[in-house]
Motif scaffolding. Structure first.
Motif, short mmCIF file in Angstrom:
data_model
loop_
_atom_site.label_atom_id
_atom_site.label_comp_id
_atom_site.label_asym_id
_atom_site.label_seq_id
_atom_site.Cartn_x
_atom_site.Cartn_y
_atom_site.Cartn_z
N VAL A 148 0.90 -1.36 0.02
CA VAL A 148 -0.02 -0.04 0.11
C VAL A 148 0.93 1.27 0.08
O VAL A 148 0.57 2.34 -0.85
CB VAL A 148 -0.99 0.00 1.22
CG1 VAL A 148 -1.75 1.04 1.48
CG2 VAL A 148 -2.06 -0.99 0.99
N PHE A 149 1.97 1.24 0.86
CA PHE A 149 2.87 2.40 0.80
C PHE A 149 3.31 2.73 -0.44
O PHE A 149 3.78 3.81 -1.02
CB PHE A 149 3.92 2.14 1.72
CG PHE A 149 3.47 2.44 3.10
CD1 PHE A 149 2.25 2.91 3.54
CD2 PHE A 149 4.30 2.56 4.37
CE1 PHE A 149 1.71 3.24 4.86
CE2 PHE A 149 4.10 2.63 5.74
CZ PHE A 149 2.49 3.11 5.88
N SER A 150 3.74 1.42 -1.21
CA SER A 150 4.28 1.69 -2.73
C SER A 150 3.27 2.37 -3.70
O SER A 150 3.73 3.11 -4.47
CB SER A 150 4.69 0.20 -3.18
OG SER A 150 5.30 0.27 -4.34
N TYR A 151 2.05 1.71 -3.40
CA TYR A 151 1.02 2.44 -4.25
C TYR A 151 0.69 3.69 -4.08
O TYR A 151 0.31 4.68 -4.78
CB TYR A 151 -0.48 1.40 -3.99
CG TYR A 151 -1.55 1.90 -4.58
CD1 TYR A 151 -1.54 2.01 -6.08
CD2 TYR A 151 -2.48 2.76 -4.04
CE1 TYR A 151 -2.67 2.30 -6.65
CE2 TYR A 151 -3.46 3.32 -4.68
CZ TYR A 151 -3.68 3.31 -5.70
OH TYR A 151 -4.97 3.63 -6.78
N ILE A 152 0.83 4.20 -2.49
CA ILE A 152 0.57 5.40 -2.31
C ILE A 152 1.58 6.54 -2.72
O ILE A 152 1.48 7.69 -3.33
CB ILE A 152 0.44 5.60 -0.59
CG1 ILE A 152 -0.91 4.89 -0.21
CG2 ILE A 152 0.59 7.17 -0.17
CD1 ILE A 152 -1.03 4.87 1.26
N ASN A 153 2.92 5.98 -2.72
CA ASN A 153 4.03 6.70 -3.20
C ASN A 153 4.06 6.91 -4.69
O ASN A 153 4.21 8.15 -5.16
CB ASN A 153 5.31 5.98 -2.75
CG ASN A 153 5.57 6.02 -1.32
OD1 ASN A 153 5.19 6.81 -0.59
ND2 ASN A 153 6.54 5.19 -0.92
N SER A 154 3.55 5.94 -5.40
CA SER A 154 3.28 6.11 -6.85
C SER A 154 2.27 7.15 -7.07
O SER A 154 2.55 8.07 -7.97
CB SER A 154 2.99 4.77 -7.40
OG SER A 154 2.68 5.03 -8.88
N ARG A 155 0.96 7.02 -6.28
CA ARG A 155 0.09 7.82 -6.58
C ARG A 155 0.42 9.18 -6.17
O ARG A 155 0.19 10.35 -7.00
CB ARG A 155 -1.29 7.40 -5.76
CG ARG A 155 -1.77 6.32 -6.29
CD ARG A 155 -2.49 6.33 -7.65
NE ARG A 155 -3.82 7.24 -7.38
CZ ARG A 155 -4.48 7.94 -8.35
NH1 ARG A 155 -4.13 7.52 -9.68
NH2 ARG A 155 -5.44 8.88 -8.09
N MET A 173 7.95 14.64 -0.56
CA MET A 173 8.22 13.75 0.52
C MET A 173 7.38 14.03 1.74
O MET A 173 6.95 12.97 2.43
CB MET A 173 9.69 14.10 1.08
CG MET A 173 10.76 13.74 -0.15
SD MET A 173 10.37 12.19 -0.73
CE MET A 173 10.82 11.14 0.68
N GLY A 174 6.94 15.28 1.94
CA GLY A 174 6.04 15.60 3.03
C GLY A 174 4.54 14.94 2.62
O GLY A 174 4.17 14.58 3.81
N GLU A 175 4.11 15.07 1.49
CA GLU A 175 2.97 14.50 1.05
C GLU A 175 2.96 12.94 1.40
O GLU A 175 1.88 12.21 1.98
CB GLU A 175 2.44 14.74 -0.24
CG GLU A 175 2.28 16.25 -0.42
CD GLU A 175 1.96 16.29 -1.92
OE1 GLU A 175 1.74 15.65 -2.84
OE2 GLU A 175 1.80 17.69 -2.30
N ARG A 176 4.05 12.21 0.95
CA ARG A 176 4.19 10.75 1.26
C ARG A 176 4.21 10.44 2.71
O ARG A 176 3.42 9.64 3.07
CB ARG A 176 5.64 10.42 0.65
CG ARG A 176 5.67 10.46 -0.86
CD ARG A 176 6.97 9.91 -1.28
NE ARG A 176 6.95 9.94 -2.71
CZ ARG A 176 7.99 9.42 -3.60
NH1 ARG A 176 9.07 9.26 -2.83
NH2 ARG A 176 8.05 9.18 -4.79
N ARG A 177 4.87 11.52 3.40
CA ARG A 177 5.04 11.18 4.99
C ARG A 177 3.63 11.17 5.59
O ARG A 177 3.28 10.37 6.58
CB ARG A 177 6.11 11.93 5.76
CG ARG A 177 7.37 11.19 5.55
CD ARG A 177 8.49 12.18 6.36
NE ARG A 177 8.32 13.77 6.10
CZ ARG A 177 9.23 14.47 5.23
NH1 ARG A 177 10.12 13.56 4.57
NH2 ARG A 177 9.20 15.54 5.18
N ALA A 178 2.77 12.12 5.25
CA ALA A 178 1.40 12.36 5.76
C ALA A 178 0.69 11.54 5.15
O ALA A 178 -0.24 10.94 6.13
CB ALA A 178 0.82 13.73 5.14
#
Length: 447
Positions: A27-34, A152-157
């Protein structure tokens, strides 16, 4: 070795942790891609805006800043930048670059190209570049960049928001494993309970009451139980036969000694030796009969009836001697003991009490603290506290003035120990003589 419960728990936790871990990474990989796609889409939109604005200011690029309305372009080092480069090498930038420039990819591609590069003050930025040819014949390299810190901030959030969700999923998985473990171990707990209470019903276990994986074990337990029961019953039958075979010769010897005594011969020593042989045989046979009996027999005895039957016998004996035999007992006292064993214990203790009492013997049978308790006391001399252990020892006679072998208490102790019961000796508070207290922790039941 780990128990089934521990194995199921550890297996559930391990499988849950692996599932949650793999799911989290996916899921984190998918979120990072999105998030990256959304970031690039926004960057492409600003690049298109810059290309359109430049199309009307190719003859005066300095006016391009007036067409880019994003306030971040006017703030130095804001993290959002644009830059256009003419074919003659002239460079026009947003005020946010503050006299610095953006690097351009090699080859100067004429298709939109995303790449990661360095911005002002070595800031990590993501840039989109394209070489654009306009209708007036001019060619411009158009770049728009944005700080990767925002990406990176959006990914961390997004990860922070999803982490509690996955934690909850992990906890649900562990709870599900515990529930599944309980459901799986349920038949085994039922089997354990049924096995521990199988003596109460004198019935075998029913394989159909258990899952098909447990049914073969149930059938094996039934077969083992039947085999052990047959062994015990056969052993007890052989013991009874042996007792009968030995009692006949000893009875003949006793009659012969009596005849010799009547003829004037001195037979006291031989009589005493024969008494000890009888007692020792009785004890040995009792121990053989008691061995494994408590674990393997289904016998349940109504102790109230046994007390009544023995009381009638000893009452007649005490009446002839001018003594009293008092009995108080509750009804429906059931013990998980063989009738012959418990009656032999009670008979030995009552016989001792009648021999040593002055006037009174008292028997009380009742339930106390969930156990069946039998109290036999008399008004005789009793046994000093220091000698009570010796009295329970095999052949431990403390007084030879009364006929006997000294094995009655020892036989009683052996039989009671076989059933997990116990015998305590003390002084009677009401009569002043010996108090024998039998405590049987086996189940009891009122009709």
């Amino acid at each position: 070795m780990l128990s089934l419960r521990q194995r199921a728990l550890l297996g559930g936790i391990a499988s849950g942790a692996v599932s949650v871990g793999v799911g989290t990474l996916a899921v984190f990989s998918y979120i990072n891609s999105r998030v990256s796609d959304q970031f690039d889409t926004a960057l492409r939109d600003r690049h298109t805006q810059l290309v359109v604005g430049l199309s009307v200011t190719t003859d005066n690029p300095d006016a391009l800043g007036n067409l880019m309305f994003d306030p971040a372009y006017g703030t130095p080092f804001s993290g959002r930048y644009w830059q256009v480069t003419g074919s003659d090498g002239s460079v026009y930038t947003s005020a946010s670059l503050f006299d610095e420039t953006l690097a351009e990819p090699r080859g100067l591609p004429n298709a939109p190209t995303f790449w990661n590069t360095q911005g002002p003050e070595n800031e990590a930025v993501r840039s989109i570049y394209q070489e654009i040819s306009y209708e007036d014949g001019t060619v411009w390299g158009v770049s728009v960049a944005e700080s990767r810190e925002e990406l990176m901030g959006e990914r961390r959030a997004a990860q922070r928001n999803l982490l509690p969700v996955f934690t909850l999923v992990g906890l649900i998985g562990v709870a599900g494993s515990l529930f599944l473990m309980s459901a799986i171990l349920g038949p085994l707990r039922k089997l354990r309970t049924d096995v521990s209470h199988r003596w109460d019903t004198d019935e075998g276990l029913k394989p159909d009451d258990y899952p098909e994986e447990v049914s073969p074990l149930v059938e094996d337990l039934n077969q083992l139980s039947r085999r052990n029961r047959d062994i015990v019953f056969g052993s007890r039958r052989q013991t009874a036969d042996l007792a009968h075979a030995l009692k006949t010769p000893t009875a003949i010897l006793r009659n012969e000694l009596t005849s010799l005594s009547e003829q004037g011969a001195t037979t006291d020593t031989a009589q005493e030796a024969l008494d000890r042989i009888d007692a020792q045989l009785s004890r040995s046979l009792a121990r053989m009969r008691a061995m494994n009996t408590a674990e393997l027999t289904h016998s349940r005895t109504d102790l109230s009836n046994s007390v009544d039957r023995l009381a009638r016998l000893f009452s007649r004996m005490t009446e002839r001697e001018g003594k009293q035999f008092q009995v108080t007992r509750e009804t429906g006292l059931w013990v998980r003991m063989d009738p012959q064993d418990i009656e032999e214990v009670l008979g030995n203790l009552m016989d001792n009490a009648v021999k040593w009492c002055q006037k009174t013997v008292r028997v009380v049978a009742q339930v106390r603290k969930g156990n069946v308790e039998v109290l036999i006391e008399d008004d005789g001399p009793g046994i000093p506290e220091d000698n009570r252990r010796e009295a329970l020892r095999s052949g431990g006679r403390l007084d030879t003035s009364v006929a006997g072998s000294g094995l009655g208490l020892a036989i009683a102790v052996d039989l009671l120990n076989a059933y997990g019961a116990k015998l305590d000796l003390g002084r009677s508070t009401s009569l002043g003589g010996l108090e024998c207290r039998i405590v049987i922790p086996t189940g009891w039941k009122r009709p």
